[in-house]
Scaffold this motif. Structure first.
Motif, PDB file in Angstrom:
ATOM      1  N   SER A   1       0.278  -1.072  -0.112  1.00 14.39           N
ATOM      2  CA  SER A   1       0.096   0.317  -0.245  1.00 14.39           C
ATOM      3  C   SER A   1       0.764   1.377   0.219  1.00 14.39           C
TER       4      SER A   1
ATOM      5  N   GLY B   1       1.738   1.965  -2.288  1.00 10.04           N
ATOM      6  CA  GLY B   1       1.142   2.528  -3.732  1.00 10.04           C
ATOM      7  C   GLY B   1       2.008   3.295  -4.624  1.00 10.04           C
TER       8      GLY B   1
ATOM      9  N   ASN C   1     -10.234  -8.301  -1.873  1.00  6.55           N
ATOM     10  CA  ASN C   1      -9.219  -6.733  -2.731  1.00  6.55           C
ATOM     11  C   ASN C   1      -8.434  -7.056  -3.440  1.00  6.55           C
TER      12      ASN C   1
ATOM     13  N   LYS D   1      -4.391  -4.103  -6.118  1.00 10.62           N
ATOM     14  CA  LYS D   1      -5.312  -3.670  -7.515  1.00 10.62           C
ATOM     15  C   LYS D   1      -5.651  -2.261  -6.715  1.00 10.62           C
ATOM     16  N   GLY D   2      -6.189  -1.378  -7.648  1.00  6.28           N
ATOM     17  CA  GLY D   2      -5.715   0.191  -6.616  1.00  6.28           C
ATOM     18  C   GLY D   2      -4.454   0.518  -6.130  1.00  6.28           C
ATOM     19  N   ALA D   3      -4.054   0.935  -4.927  1.00  8.42           N
ATOM     20  CA  ALA D   3      -2.936   1.962  -4.282  1.00  8.42           C
ATOM     21  C   ALA D   3      -1.818   0.544  -4.587  1.00  8.42           C
TER      22      ALA D   3
ATOM     23  N   ALA E   1      -1.782  -1.390  -7.349  1.00  8.51           N
ATOM     24  CA  ALA E   1      -1.376  -1.883  -8.605  1.00  8.51           C
ATOM     25  C   ALA E   1      -0.239  -2.114  -8.844  1.00  8.51           C
TER      26      ALA E   1
END
Length: 436
Positions: free
Chosen positions: A25, A27, A365, A376-378, A380
């Motif tokens: 995370s 990021g 998630n 996924k998201g942060a 990725a």
């Protein structure tokens, strides 16, 4: 004496992947100038403190952590010895049982065959292994092995790679399906020569061909493509690779991944001449670590019943970092093309069937690629997996950052080491950015 095997393995994987996700995370936006920031400084001061705090009498005999970034050799933090009664210092070249960190290796070997047109992601498994053409499925998960229904669709290569095939796992299943699998020798892993209550599960079948044939006789625990269930799909993939390539699975990995990638310390069987580098594995009994597989008489010194594509490899931190670096560089390392770029790009992406999600206990998630979790998201670009004896390996495919920790104890959630490591790793990476 020691907890049940399914508790060891399942808890190990889910807790470690959740910890890995916490580090992921960091990021995408935080990574771009890491190489410049770290050019002339120690990269892992906080990780070093954690490792030093956890190594010593009454703690762990030794461990290795690492961080690799583009443009610089990986930094290793290695402290302690290879065992409490082994005076050899632990190093990046010490050998560790990496268990389920074998799965991404097997997954990438399969993706190379997909890139070469020798396999199709959505190809039915029965094209290669005809005995899987007509599969039956339990009406109730982990329920009766006689109350069954026909599988509504075939198992595919995609399903094997992503734990969505419906195939069970002896370390996960309960009740009569677990007993049936064990009676057939469908035990895809090994821990110790010792007869340990809860760990000794009978004799595994010998040979990947016999493993596959017997597995085809066992009901699925879920409809193919309908649910994420940790499985022996990557072990079965070893047999698929054998049939497609016409050579043994272990030889195929050695010749197509390990040798061209310069991975000289990754084995299904530790050679006698390398036994001195093998660490000791411990079982956590309360606050005490009990040796369950030492270096001098390790079960990994013998030929395995078959090469376990889901949990069978022993490797070193230096070797596995080369695997991760090769992935980070989309299949190339030191000027050698090991895997096709397409194989890596697709294999480290989300391959889950539409509508399927990963249970929260296994990281939630997220997507799932070829044998490893995909952020996924942060998160990725993050791809990786963990092992049941305290190893974690991950790579950021966006920025070519990779990190690892290697220790040997089961289950890894028996202490707070791994969450502490991930917190320290995040702090070190953030510090590199703040001081760029």
């Amino acid at each position: 004496m020691i907890r049940d095997l399914e508790t060891l393995a399942a808890a190990a994987d889910r807790r470690m992947i959740l910890s890995m996700a916490a580090c992921a995370s960091l990021g995408v936006a935080l990574m771009p100038r890491l190489a410049l920031a770290a050019a002339d400084r120690e990269m892992l001061p906080q990780v070093r403190k954690v490792v030093e705090r956890w190594v010593g009498p009454g703690k762990f005999p030794g461990m290795v952590a690492s961080l690799g970034i583009p443009g610089r050799d990986p930094e290793y933090v290695a402290r302690g010895s290879e065992g409490f009664t082994d005076g050899d210092a632990v190093t990046p070249d010490s050998l560790f049982r990496i268990y389920s960190m074998t799965k991404p290796v097997t997954g990438m070997a399969a993706m190379q065959l997909v890139a070469q047109g020798k396999l199709g992601l959505d190809q039915p498994l029965y094209d290669i292994l005809p005995k899987f053409r007509t599969m039956m499925v339990q009406d109730t998960y982990d329920g009766s092995v006689t109350e069954l229904h026909p599988a509504p669709r075939p198992i595919t290569i995609r399903y094997l790679l992503t734990h969505t095939s419906g195939i069970g796992y002896t370390i996960i299943q309960k009740g009569p399906i677990k007993t049936l699998m064990e009676d057939k020798g469908l035990i895809a892993g090994q821990v110790s020569r010792m007869e340990i209550p809860g760990l000794s599960r009978g004799a595994p079948v010998h040979g990947l061909d016999h493993f596959a044939d017997r597995l085809a006789e066992v009901p699925l625990v879920s409809d193919p493509g309908a649910r994420w269930i940790y499985s022996m799909g990557l072990d079965l993939m070893g047999r698929v690779i054998e049939v497609v390539t016409g050579r043994s699975f272990d030889a195929h990995l050695r010749e197509t991944i390990f040798e061209p990638a310069g991975m000289t310390s990754t084995f299904f069987r530790v050679p006698a001449g390398d036994a001195g580098r093998l660490t000791t594995n411990y079982g956590a009994v309360g606050d005490v670590l009990v040796p369950i597989d030492g270096s001098e008489n390790s079960i990994f010194l013998d030929p395995p019943p078959f090469p376990f594509g889901g949990a069978g490899l022993v490797s070193s931190p230096r070797d596995y970092d080369r695997f991760l670096r090769m992935l980070a560089q989309f299949g190339e390392i030191d000027g050698v093309r090991v895997l096709d770029e397409q194989a890596v790009r697709i294999g480290t992406g989300d391959l889950l069937p539409a509508g399927v999600t990963i249970p929260a206990m296994f990281g939630g998630n997220a997507g799932f690629g070829a044998g490893g979790r995909v952020g996924k998201g942060a998160e990725a670009g993050i791809y990786g997996w963990s092992g049941a004896a305290g190893t974690v390996g991950m790579v950021d495919m966006v920025h070519a950052l990779r990190s690892q920790i290697f220790v040997q104890f089961m289950p890894p959630n028996a202490s707070g080491l791994l969450p502490e490591f991930q917190t320290a790793l995040k702090a070190d990476v953030m510090a590199l950015l703040e001081n760029k």
